[in-house]
Design an enzyme around this catalytic site. Structure first.
Site, PDB file in Angstrom:
ATOM      1  N   VAL A  65       0.835  -1.203   0.000  1.00  0.00           N
ATOM      2  CA  VAL A  65       0.000   0.000   0.000  1.00  0.00           C
ATOM      3  C   VAL A  65       0.868   1.250   0.000  1.00  0.00           C
ATOM      4  CG1 VAL A  65      -1.755   1.256   1.326  1.00  0.00           C
ATOM      5  CG2 VAL A  65      -1.681  -1.241   1.421  1.00  0.00           C
ATOM      6  N   CYS A  66       0.450   2.267  -0.768  1.00  0.00           N
ATOM      7  CA  CYS A  66       1.045   3.607  -0.669  1.00  0.00           C
ATOM      8  C   CYS A  66      -0.096   4.615  -0.787  1.00  0.00           C
ATOM      9  CB  CYS A  66       2.138   3.825  -1.713  1.00  0.00           C
ATOM     10  SG  CYS A  66       1.526   3.969  -3.405  1.00  0.00           S
ATOM     11  N   ARG A  67       0.217   5.837  -1.137  1.00  0.00           N
ATOM     12  CA  ARG A  67      -0.820   6.870  -1.236  1.00  0.00           C
ATOM     13  C   ARG A  67      -1.733   6.626  -2.432  1.00  0.00           C
ATOM     14  NH1 ARG A  67      -2.147  11.882  -3.377  1.00  0.00           N
ATOM     15  NH2 ARG A  67      -0.449  11.802  -4.862  1.00  0.00           N
ATOM     16  N   GLY A  69      -0.844   4.152  -5.227  1.00  0.00           N
ATOM     17  CA  GLY A  69      -0.651   2.875  -5.899  1.00  0.00           C
ATOM     18  C   GLY A  69       0.604   2.788  -6.746  1.00  0.00           C
ATOM     19  N   MET A  93      -4.116   4.521  -0.588  1.00  0.00           N
ATOM     20  CA  MET A  93      -4.877   5.108   0.522  1.00  0.00           C
ATOM     21  C   MET A  93      -5.843   6.193   0.049  1.00  0.00           C
ATOM     22  SD  MET A  93      -4.203   3.363   3.207  1.00  0.00           S
ATOM     23  CE  MET A  93      -4.850   4.361   4.558  1.00  0.00           C
TER      24      MET A  93
END
Length: 103
Positions: A65-67, A69, A93
């Protein structure tokens, strides 16, 4: 380059509710994680993945997961090259509607 599987935030939320076994790896920076992360996720910044990937269990499936993708896709590709099962969280996210927790 191997194709990386992707999962939507809704699919991950359903998997969490059904207690399906995923290890969630959040690769965002410290200041981003302070805003909230998926409960139970492990925080390993993208820049630290090469040094810390060997601390992860290769027998587990990892959702990265990141901000948005993009960084998590890079981490997923790296992890897959190292023999891990890694799934990118599509939309990151920004698209996550489930609960979050503060580290």
């Amino acid at each position: 380059m191997a194709e990386i599987k992707e999962m939507t935030p809704e699919e991950l939320q359903q998997a969490i509710e059904e207690n399906r076994a995923y290890t969630i790896i959040d690769v965002r920076e410290d200041e981003e994680v302070r805003e909230g992360m998926i409960p139970g996720a492990k925080h390993i910044r993208l820049g630290d993945i090469p040094m810390k990937v060997d601390t992860l269990n290769k027998d587990e499936t990892h959702v990265v997961v990141c901000r948005s993708g993009r960084r998590s896709m890079n981490a997923s590709e790296f992890m897959k090259e190292k023999g891990f099962e890694a799934i990118n969280l599509k939309g990151g996210m920004l698209e996550w509607k489930g609960d979050t927790t503060k580290p």
